[in-house]
Design a protein around this motif. Structure first.
Motif, short mmCIF file in Angstrom:
data_model
loop_
_atom_site.label_atom_id
_atom_site.label_comp_id
_atom_site.label_asym_id
_atom_site.label_seq_id
_atom_site.Cartn_x
_atom_site.Cartn_y
_atom_site.Cartn_z
N LEU A 58 0.83 -1.20 0.00
CA LEU A 58 0.00 0.00 0.00
C LEU A 58 0.87 1.26 0.00
CD1 LEU A 58 -2.79 -1.04 2.54
CD2 LEU A 58 -3.05 -0.75 0.06
N CYS A 59 1.94 1.24 0.78
CA CYS A 59 2.84 2.40 0.83
C CYS A 59 3.51 2.63 -0.51
CB CYS A 59 3.88 2.21 1.94
SG CYS A 59 3.22 2.31 3.62
N LEU A 60 3.94 1.55 -1.15
CA LEU A 60 4.56 1.69 -2.48
C LEU A 60 3.56 2.24 -3.48
CD1 LEU A 60 6.67 -1.60 -2.68
CD2 LEU A 60 7.57 0.73 -2.74
N GLN A 61 2.32 1.77 -3.42
CA GLN A 61 1.30 2.28 -4.34
C GLN A 61 1.06 3.78 -4.13
OE1 GLN A 61 -2.33 -0.25 -4.74
NE2 GLN A 61 -1.19 -1.68 -3.46
N ALA A 62 1.21 4.22 -2.88
CA ALA A 62 0.93 5.62 -2.57
C ALA A 62 2.00 6.57 -3.10
CB ALA A 62 0.79 5.80 -1.05
N VAL A 63 3.23 6.09 -3.26
CA VAL A 63 4.33 7.02 -3.58
C VAL A 63 5.03 6.70 -4.90
CG1 VAL A 63 4.72 7.52 -1.15
CG2 VAL A 63 6.01 5.66 -2.23
N THR A 64 4.64 5.64 -5.59
CA THR A 64 5.32 5.29 -6.85
C THR A 64 4.31 5.05 -7.96
OG1 THR A 64 5.34 2.89 -6.44
CG2 THR A 64 7.20 4.17 -5.57
N ARG A 65 4.82 5.00 -9.17
CA ARG A 65 4.07 4.62 -10.35
C ARG A 65 4.88 3.56 -11.10
NH1 ARG A 65 1.18 6.72 -7.59
NH2 ARG A 65 -0.24 8.47 -7.92
N PRO A 66 4.23 2.72 -11.92
CA PRO A 66 4.97 1.68 -12.66
C PRO A 66 6.17 2.27 -13.40
CG PRO A 66 2.62 1.34 -12.91
CD PRO A 66 2.77 2.64 -12.18
N GLY A 67 7.30 1.57 -13.27
CA GLY A 67 8.53 2.01 -13.91
C GLY A 67 9.44 2.82 -13.02
N ASP A 68 8.94 3.24 -11.84
CA ASP A 68 9.76 4.04 -10.92
C ASP A 68 10.86 3.21 -10.29
OD1 ASP A 68 8.39 6.35 -11.38
OD2 ASP A 68 7.20 6.31 -9.54
N LEU A 69 11.86 3.92 -9.76
CA LEU A 69 13.03 3.31 -9.14
C LEU A 69 12.89 3.33 -7.63
CD1 LEU A 69 15.77 2.13 -10.15
CD2 LEU A 69 16.76 4.40 -9.76
N VAL A 70 13.10 2.18 -6.99
CA VAL A 70 13.02 2.04 -5.54
C VAL A 70 14.36 1.52 -5.03
CG1 VAL A 70 11.85 0.91 -3.60
CG2 VAL A 70 10.55 1.60 -5.63
N ALA A 71 14.95 2.21 -4.06
CA ALA A 71 16.23 1.79 -3.49
C ALA A 71 15.99 0.74 -2.41
CB ALA A 71 16.97 2.98 -2.89
N VAL A 72 16.72 -0.38 -2.48
CA VAL A 72 16.66 -1.44 -1.47
C VAL A 72 18.08 -1.80 -1.07
CG1 VAL A 72 14.48 -2.38 -2.33
CG2 VAL A 72 16.64 -3.28 -3.21
N GLU A 73 18.23 -2.31 0.14
CA GLU A 73 19.55 -2.75 0.58
C GLU A 73 19.90 -4.06 -0.13
OE1 GLU A 73 19.12 -3.31 4.86
OE2 GLU A 73 17.01 -3.67 4.43
N SER A 74 21.19 -4.32 -0.26
CA SER A 74 21.65 -5.53 -0.92
C SER A 74 22.65 -6.25 -0.01
CB SER A 74 22.32 -5.19 -2.26
OG SER A 74 22.79 -6.35 -2.89
N PRO A 75 22.33 -7.52 0.38
CA PRO A 75 21.18 -8.32 -0.03
C PRO A 75 19.90 -7.86 0.68
CG PRO A 75 22.43 -9.50 1.63
CD PRO A 75 23.21 -8.26 1.31
N THR A 76 18.77 -8.28 0.12
CA THR A 76 17.49 -7.89 0.70
C THR A 76 16.55 -9.08 0.70
OG1 THR A 76 15.76 -6.20 0.65
CG2 THR A 76 16.40 -7.16 -1.46
N TYR A 77 15.44 -8.94 1.41
CA TYR A 77 14.42 -9.99 1.47
C TYR A 77 13.87 -10.24 0.07
CZ TYR A 77 9.80 -12.01 2.50
OH TYR A 77 8.67 -12.78 2.52
N PHE A 78 13.88 -11.50 -0.37
CA PHE A 78 13.45 -11.79 -1.74
C PHE A 78 11.99 -11.45 -1.96
CE2 PHE A 78 13.26 -15.83 0.63
CZ PHE A 78 11.93 -16.17 0.49
N GLY A 79 11.20 -11.41 -0.89
CA GLY A 79 9.80 -11.01 -1.04
C GLY A 79 9.66 -9.58 -1.51
N PHE A 80 10.62 -8.72 -1.13
CA PHE A 80 10.61 -7.34 -1.63
C PHE A 80 10.85 -7.32 -3.13
CE2 PHE A 80 12.14 -5.41 2.67
CZ PHE A 80 10.90 -5.68 3.21
N LEU A 81 11.80 -8.13 -3.59
CA LEU A 81 12.10 -8.18 -5.03
C LEU A 81 10.89 -8.69 -5.81
CD1 LEU A 81 15.73 -9.64 -4.90
CD2 LEU A 81 15.04 -7.25 -5.12
N ASP A 82 10.22 -9.70 -5.25
CA ASP A 82 9.02 -10.22 -5.92
C ASP A 82 7.92 -9.16 -5.96
OD1 ASP A 82 10.20 -12.65 -6.37
OD2 ASP A 82 9.37 -13.60 -4.60
N LEU A 83 7.76 -8.42 -4.85
CA LEU A 83 6.72 -7.39 -4.79
C LEU A 83 7.00 -6.29 -5.81
CD1 LEU A 83 4.23 -6.11 -3.46
CD2 LEU A 83 5.77 -5.11 -1.75
#
Length: 512
Positions: free
Chosen positions: A191-216
């Motif tokens: 829900l938070c991602l939907q509120a602040v992003t649109r398809p194609g936007d760039l999201v910074a994540v730590e590496s390595p990260t939870y694979f569920g985030f990558l799937d989402l």
């Protein structure tokens, strides 16, 4: 006369055959999305290029059809064509085959005899089942009228106030009316991602990260920018600052406390600096605090949100790791976007069950909750200590085990030339599940890492299985155990581009 041995089918045909059999049997239905290229590669212990070749084979025979930015789906005529393809390939059995087991010559097991791959706690010793049952029964009796009424889309006042009370232990002064109850933490993050992003936007994540985030992110058609992180202190703030200065980042998604898979905890000074950094660049930070309560003291539990003075931090959590995994409820306080998130949940019709919300509120406000957390932390400290000793005794001598201050998992660095996917395949053939490091990053940087979870059963069987993992790693190191034929080699840039076909991910490791 010398007997003729059938020539083993190429790995991509084995995978294609497995998919065709699932379509023919109805396990995969018309219009259903196939697993992503990355997930299929990990599940089968093969390279992503092999999976892409298998999907192309299915596409050529009309079983599946690709959709741009979405993946592969079962075609309308897929079921009718599936049986024909199975006969054409000439598979002798109608039973699906696991390519890893087939290639290694080992008989596949119906159920793993040890599972070190999952993170969610499944062991009943972690939780007081009777206390949970009583709370649910009490809520059902006292709040039975809610079963015939529409509940507030944002959640019951009782649970929102209980979450606000618990947030004080995170150093956060939250208002119950601004909290939105969700169907788990990943739903809150979505829900938070939907509120602040649109398809194609760039999201910074730590590496390595939870694979569920990558799937989402893949499912939402968002691009992931990987920021390096330290296994002790978390994401690199200089690297994140550089990324914010040079890249069009629309959101930052992090687990600053007990990150998954590394188990790192950012020092409070860095958490304060992180809050100031995102406010300076006016980029929202989505903070996952699902593991914070596993730390022993409020000082260590403190969230980045505690230092947020301008509403740029969107905090998300749940109690699945500390109260009751079966009560699938999460929460978020989305700062500047609180009303937007509440509206998104309402219009999507994603209401949660009021009776369970009342039960969870009851459990959270009982005086025994902190005592339960202390017992849980002590239990896991003892269990991880036993696991470390087994790893020290059975794994290659140069193996490095990172020591998180709490949690359910260990992040393990194997000797540099050992491939985590090769070890994964050997273990899978023996009914043991582990989490290869490549699952948590789309680059080959963590090819020689594995994550082991101890959130499940932990008895003589599991301890012997952990020792067996170490023996397999040692045999792999000295060449006494050849990796299964399906074990992939290092992922090169072409393989990474194939991975991008199932979700545009961008690796930032070339930047720093």
């Amino acid at each position: 006369m010398e007997s003729m041995t059938p020539t083993p089918k190429p790995l991509y045909l084995q995978i294609a055959l497995h998919m065709a059999e699932m379509v023919a049997s109805g396990a995969l239905k018309v219009g259903q999305r196939l697993p992503s290229v990355r997930d299929s590669a990990v599940q089968n212990g093969v390279s992503v290029s092999t999976v892409v070749q298998a999907f192309h084979c299915l596409e050529e025979h009309g079983l599946v059809q690709p959709r741009p930015k979405a993946g592969y789906f079962v075609a309308s005529a897929g079921k009718a064509l599936a049986s024909t393809l199975v006969r054409k390939i000439g598979h002798p059995s109608a039973t699906p085959t696991n390519p890893v087991s087939a290639a290694s010559g080992a008989k596949p097991l119906a159920k793993p005899h040890a599972n070190f791959a999952g993170y969610s706690p499944q062991n009943k010793v972690f939780f007081d089942a009777d206390r949970i049952r009583v709370a649910v029964s009490r809520a059902t009796r006292l709040k039975r009228d809610t079963l015939t009424e529409y509940a507030s889309s944002s959640g019951t006042t009782a649970l929102r106030d209980a979450v606000a009370l618990r947030a004080l232990h995170l150093g956060c002064a939250l208002r119950g009316e601004k909290i939105v109850i969700t169907a788990g933490c990943i739903h809150a993050i979505s829900l938070c991602l939907q509120a602040v992003t649109r398809p194609g936007d760039l999201v910074a994540v730590e590496s390595p990260t939870y694979f569920g985030f990558l799937d989402l992110l893949e499912a939402m058609n968002l691009k992931a920018l990987a920021i390096p992180s330290d296994p002790r202190t978390g994401v690199s703030l200089p690297a994140l600052q550089l990324a914010l200065q040079t890249q069009p980042i629309r959101a930052v998604l992090l687990v600053p406390t007990l990150s998954n898979p590394q188990g790192s905890v950012m020092p409070l000074t860095q958490k304060r600096a992180l809050a100031q950094l995102v406010a300076q660049h006016q980029v929202p930070l989505i903070e996952d605090v699902v593991f914070n309560d596993l730390l022993a003291t409020d000082a260590r539990r403190k969230a980045v949100k505690a230092f947020d003075t301008q509403g740029w931090v969107m905090i998300c959590g749940s109690f699945a790791k500390t109260v009751a995994p079966g009560i699938r409820l999460g929460w978020t306080e989305a700062g500047r976007w609180s009303q937007t998130v509440a509206t998104l949940k309402r219009v999507q019709g994603a209401s949660t069950t009021a009776v369970l919300e009342y039960a969870l509120a009851d459990l959270l406000t009982q005086g025994s909750y902190e005592a339960q957390l202390r017992r849980l932390c002590l239990l896991m400290k003892q269990r991880l200590g036993q696991a470390r000793r087994l790893i020290q005794a059975n794994f290659p001598r140069s193996t490095r085990v990172y020591e998180p201050p709490a949690g359910y998992t260990l992040w393990i660095e194997l000797p540099g030339h050992l491939d985590g996917m090769a070890l994964f395949a050997l273990c899978a053939a023996r009914g043991i599940r582990i989490g290869p490091g490549q699952l948590f990053c789309s680059s080959p940087q963590y090819q020689h890492f594995v994550r082991l979870s101890f959130a499940g059963a932990w008895g003589a069987t599991e301890q012997e299985a952990l020792a067996e993992v170490g023996r397999l790693a040692c045999a792999l190191q000295v060449g006494e155990a050849a990796p299964p034929a399906s074990t992939p080699g290092p992922i090169d840039r072409s393989d990474l581009m194939c991975d991008l076909m199932s979700g545009d991910r961008v690796s930032a490791h070339d930047l720093w």
